[in-house]
Design an enzyme around this catalytic site. Structure first.
Site, PDB file in Angstrom:
ATOM      1  N   GLU A   1      39.457  50.607  61.983  1.00 35.84           N
ATOM      2  CA  GLU A   1      39.091  49.565  61.015  1.00 35.84           C
ATOM      3  C   GLU A   1      38.011  48.686  61.639  1.00 35.84           C
ATOM      4  O   GLU A   1      38.060  48.392  62.847  1.00 35.84           O
ATOM      5  CB  GLU A   1      40.327  48.725  60.655  1.00 35.84           C
ATOM      6  CG  GLU A   1      40.056  47.456  59.879  1.00 35.84           C
ATOM      7  CD  GLU A   1      39.391  47.722  58.545  1.00 35.84           C
ATOM      8  OE1 GLU A   1      38.440  46.985  58.239  1.00 35.84           O
ATOM      9  OE2 GLU A   1      39.814  48.643  57.832  1.00 35.84           O
TER      10      GLU A   1
ATOM     11  N   GLN B   1      47.208  44.946  49.966  1.00 36.30           N
ATOM     12  CA  GLN B   1      47.117  45.368  48.570  1.00 36.30           C
ATOM     13  C   GLN B   1      47.534  44.208  47.661  1.00 36.30           C
ATOM     14  O   GLN B   1      48.604  43.629  47.829  1.00 36.30           O
ATOM     15  CB  GLN B   1      48.015  46.579  48.323  1.00 36.30           C
ATOM     16  CG  GLN B   1      47.411  47.892  48.755  1.00 36.30           C
ATOM     17  CD  GLN B   1      46.307  48.391  47.829  1.00 36.30           C
ATOM     18  OE1 GLN B   1      46.074  47.851  46.752  1.00 36.30           O
ATOM     19  NE2 GLN B   1      45.619  49.446  48.240  1.00 36.30           N
TER      20      GLN B   1
ATOM     21  N   ASP C   1      40.517  55.811  53.395  1.00 35.27           N
ATOM     22  CA  ASP C   1      40.637  54.815  52.325  1.00 35.27           C
ATOM     23  C   ASP C   1      39.458  53.846  52.401  1.00 35.27           C
ATOM     24  O   ASP C   1      39.608  52.665  52.712  1.00 35.27           O
ATOM     25  CB  ASP C   1      41.969  54.065  52.481  1.00 35.27           C
ATOM     26  CG  ASP C   1      42.250  53.112  51.325  1.00 35.27           C
ATOM     27  OD1 ASP C   1      41.523  53.153  50.317  1.00 35.27           O
ATOM     28  OD2 ASP C   1      43.188  52.305  51.439  1.00 35.27           O
TER      29      ASP C   1
ATOM     30  N   CYS D   1      46.344  31.254  35.224  1.00 29.37           N
ATOM     31  CA  CYS D   1      45.906  32.647  35.255  1.00 29.37           C
ATOM     32  C   CYS D   1      47.118  33.543  35.070  1.00 29.37           C
ATOM     33  O   CYS D   1      48.081  33.453  35.845  1.00 29.37           O
ATOM     34  CB  CYS D   1      45.204  32.971  36.573  1.00 29.37           C
ATOM     35  SG  CYS D   1      44.689  34.699  36.694  1.00 29.37           S
TER      36      CYS D   1
ATOM     37  N   CYS E   1      36.075  34.837  30.947  1.00 26.86           N
ATOM     38  CA  CYS E   1      36.362  35.242  32.327  1.00 26.86           C
ATOM     39  C   CYS E   1      35.872  36.667  32.565  1.00 26.86           C
ATOM     40  O   CYS E   1      35.949  37.519  31.692  1.00 26.86           O
ATOM     41  CB  CYS E   1      37.856  35.139  32.595  1.00 26.86           C
ATOM     42  SG  CYS E   1      38.357  35.742  34.216  1.00 26.86           S
TER      43      CYS E   1
ATOM     44  N   CYS F   1      45.425  35.757  27.012  1.00 35.14           N
ATOM     45  CA  CYS F   1      44.824  34.733  27.861  1.00 35.14           C
ATOM     46  C   CYS F   1      43.762  33.963  27.093  1.00 35.14           C
ATOM     47  O   CYS F   1      42.888  34.562  26.454  1.00 35.14           O
ATOM     48  CB  CYS F   1      44.203  35.372  29.098  1.00 35.14           C
ATOM     49  SG  CYS F   1      43.378  34.185  30.186  1.00 35.14           S
TER      50      CYS F   1
ATOM     51  N   CYS G   1      38.961  53.418  45.657  1.00 35.03           N
ATOM     52  CA  CYS G   1      38.966  52.399  44.608  1.00 35.03           C
ATOM     53  C   CYS G   1      37.700  52.484  43.773  1.00 35.03           C
ATOM     54  O   CYS G   1      37.451  51.622  42.915  1.00 35.03           O
ATOM     55  CB  CYS G   1      39.098  51.001  45.223  1.00 35.03           C
ATOM     56  SG  CYS G   1      37.763  50.584  46.372  1.00 35.03           S
TER      57      CYS G   1
ATOM     58  N   CYS H   1      39.672  40.031  33.501  1.00 31.94           N
ATOM     59  CA  CYS H   1      40.461  40.899  32.607  1.00 31.94           C
ATOM     60  C   CYS H   1      39.643  41.265  31.371  1.00 31.94           C
ATOM     61  O   CYS H   1      39.847  40.708  30.302  1.00 31.94           O
ATOM     62  CB  CYS H   1      41.749  40.207  32.192  1.00 31.94           C
ATOM     63  SG  CYS H   1      42.687  39.558  33.569  1.00 31.94           S
TER      64      CYS H   1
END
Length: 563
Positions: A437, A385, A485, A256, A164, A158, A512, A167
């Site tokens: 939720e 997701q 989660d 991107c 950026c 990239c 996460c 990544c």
């Protein structure tokens, strides 16, 4: 007055975009530093990307020299030094030992154990850095130059990789990336979670087979200040990604590599015309709070019948003025994959892309995606997701971890259920799913997705799991399995207390953030002495999953069984 047919919804941020406060970010970083500092108590494990020069004494070597002189660097600090603390703007020569959670390189001052974190430093790399920040027991440095690169260096494909903030590890071999992530999970579970390393049931990380074009959602921002790069000589309006460290500067992006080719075609079309003065389109100014265009969001789904990609384009603007968008809509709608163009109106001065009102400008108001044999409707502000391909892998692993009997007799409690994807994929094998939720739009989407798939044994309730009452458990039967989660901050102590009282036979914790995950596993298994809470679970397995190649993000699936 909004025109007929306009959709209105409250300005609630979706879970993925939910930003932590400064206090929560500080807590996460403290967990990261704790894990890094704890490594000084044992021999650093040998990792595949570390060259021979890093063995033993060379590990974490640092040399200090003046920022105002080109004199030779002073000798390494003696090992007896225990009070070393670098000064701001001090220049150091460092060797990166490993990657900490969130992708920062971990270095340590030899002989002191003092932790130095550096963004974009990679394991085995020797570099010169300048101290930019001192906080608590660690400091942060900015890399000035590389003396010798890491052994698994590759060319980043990239063109924006150096600027950026997304990544960060594109220039590290993918095998080394996943090995680093697995090691991060191990260190955090052992050091923060207080689990013995020799008996830790950590499974090998599951890599992602698709390294690029895997994101089904990208959000770009409009701005009045462009981040100046080496090939640009003037400031100006920009559409792209927020520059790291700046709230008001935008890195202008033409393509991107993380999003689909069709999504890049949409971005290219918008970039080719939005700055045309004849169109009268003004970007939003983050300082003056004036301007029209705020964000461009592109979502990619799949047609249920054909399996072909279908795109939604969402323009987030500060006011409702659809005639200004008409020239862009007419150009974008010629792209075959585009089936939906919507306009979210966000009148707040904040940076969120969720609007108070939504209007459909072209095609449908939703797109579709398939996951584990189910069809899901995705609206502009739905949580879903962002890597559909790897979500298939993740949800399969979650189901295997849950150990469902498959006879339709079990009750599943799905906490932080989002749009219900995990619970719905299990519903046909269990008696009932109860999902909770906080985001109202997500609960509405979950109920609609259950209806679309003909699932009638799933109940979704809106509720804040950080504010549960003592009688929370009276609202559903005693569960056989709890799926939790949470978002990055992890679980609130009220929920920890409830789960320890509930004593469900199995908990599948999906995380996460391995730092807060390790903390919560510690509470559930070892208890919280200062709150008179006794742990009652045993950690049976930890399964890391790489959902987002070239980024520091890691997903973990942890199985806990009642002792």
């Amino acid at each position: 007055m909004p025109p007929p047919g306009a959709r209105s919804h409250p300005p609630s941020a979706e879970r993925e975009a939910e930003g932590e406060s400064g206090v929560k970010r500080a807590k996460v970083q403290r967990l990261t530093v704790m894990a890094a500092q704890a490594l000084t108590l044992r021999r650093i494990p040998w990792l595949p990307w570390q060259p021979p020069l890093l063995r033993h004494r060379d590990f974490g070597r640092v040399r200090c020299f003046s920022t105002s002189s080109s004199a030779a660097p002073s000798p390494p600090l003696p090992s007896s030094s225990t009070s070393f603390f670098p000064k701001k703007n001090q220049t150091l020569e460092l060797v990166c030992e490993s990657l900490a959670f969130q992708g920062k390189g971990v270095c340590r001052v030899e002989g002191t154990g003092f932790v130095v974190l550096c963004d974009r430093a990679l394991p085995g790399e020797r570099f010169v850095g300048r101290v930019t920040r001192k906080k608590g027991g660690h400091a942060e440095v900015k890399k000035i130059s590389t003396i010798s690169p890491h052994s698994d260096a590759v060319a980043a494909p990239c063109e924006y990789a150096g600027k950026c903030g997304g990544c960060r590890t594109q220039n590290l071999l993918y095998g080394a990336q996943v090995a680093a992530k697995e090691q991060q999970v191990r260190d955090l579970i052992v050091r923060v979670g207080r689990f013995p390393e020799e008996s830790l049931a950590l499974k090998p990380i599951v890599p992602c087979s698709i390294k690029f074009n895997y994101r089904n959602k990208m959000e770009f921002s409009f701005g009045t200040k462009r981040l100046i790069t080496s090939d640009e000589d003037e400031d100006g309006h920009a559409l792209g990604l927020h520059a790291p460290g700046f709230f008001d500067k935008i890195l202008h992006v033409g393509k991107c590599l993380l999003q689909s080719e069709a999504a890049n075609e949409v971005l290219s079309v918008v970039q080719s015309c939005w700055r045309d003065s004849h169109l009268g389109l003004s970007p939003y100014d983050a300082r003056t709070h004036k301007g029209y265009l705020k964000h461009l969001m592109i979502r990619t789904g799949r047609c249920v019948n054909t399996g072909l990609p279908e795109l939604m384009v969402n323009f987030v603007t500060s006011s409702y003025n659809p005639e200004l968008l008409e020239p862009l809509v007419s150009r974008i709608s010629t792209i075959p994959e585009v089936v939906s163009i919507v306009n979210n109106i966000n009148t707040s001065i904040g940076n969120t892309s969720t609007g108070e009102e939504e209007y459909t400008l072209y095609g449908k108001s939703t797109i579709m995606e398939t996951l584990r044999g189910l069809a899901f409707q995705i609206s502009a502000n739905s949580f879903f997701q962002t890597n559909s391909h790897q979500a298939e892998v993740l949800y399969k692993l979650i189901e295997e971890c849950a150990g469902l009997r498959g006879d339709g007799s079990e009750i599943v409690l799905d906490l932080f259920c989002g749009t219900g994807t995990i619970g719905l994929t299990m519903a046909k094998k269990v008696k009932h799913v109860y999902g909770y939720e906080v985001v109202a739009q997500a609960v509405s989407d979950a109920r609609r997705n259950a209806e679309v798939n003909g699932i009638h044994n799933a109940t979704f309730i809106q509720g804040d799991l950080n504010k549960i009452s003592d009688n929370f458990g009276d609202n559903f039967p005693h569960p056989d399995i709890v799926i939790s989660d949470p978002n990055r901050p992890g679980m609130h102590m009220k929920l920890i207390r409830f789960l320890l009282k509930l004593k469900a036979p199995r908990i599948v914790y999906v995380s996460c953030n391995p730092g807060t995950c390790a903390r919560d596993l510690d509470y559930l298994c070892h208890g919280v002495e200062e709150r008179n809470l006794e742990g009652c679970y045993q950690l049976k397995s930890v399964q890391p999953v790489d959902m987002f190649p070239h980024t520091p993000h890691i997903e973990c699936i942890c199985l806990l069984e009642l002792r």
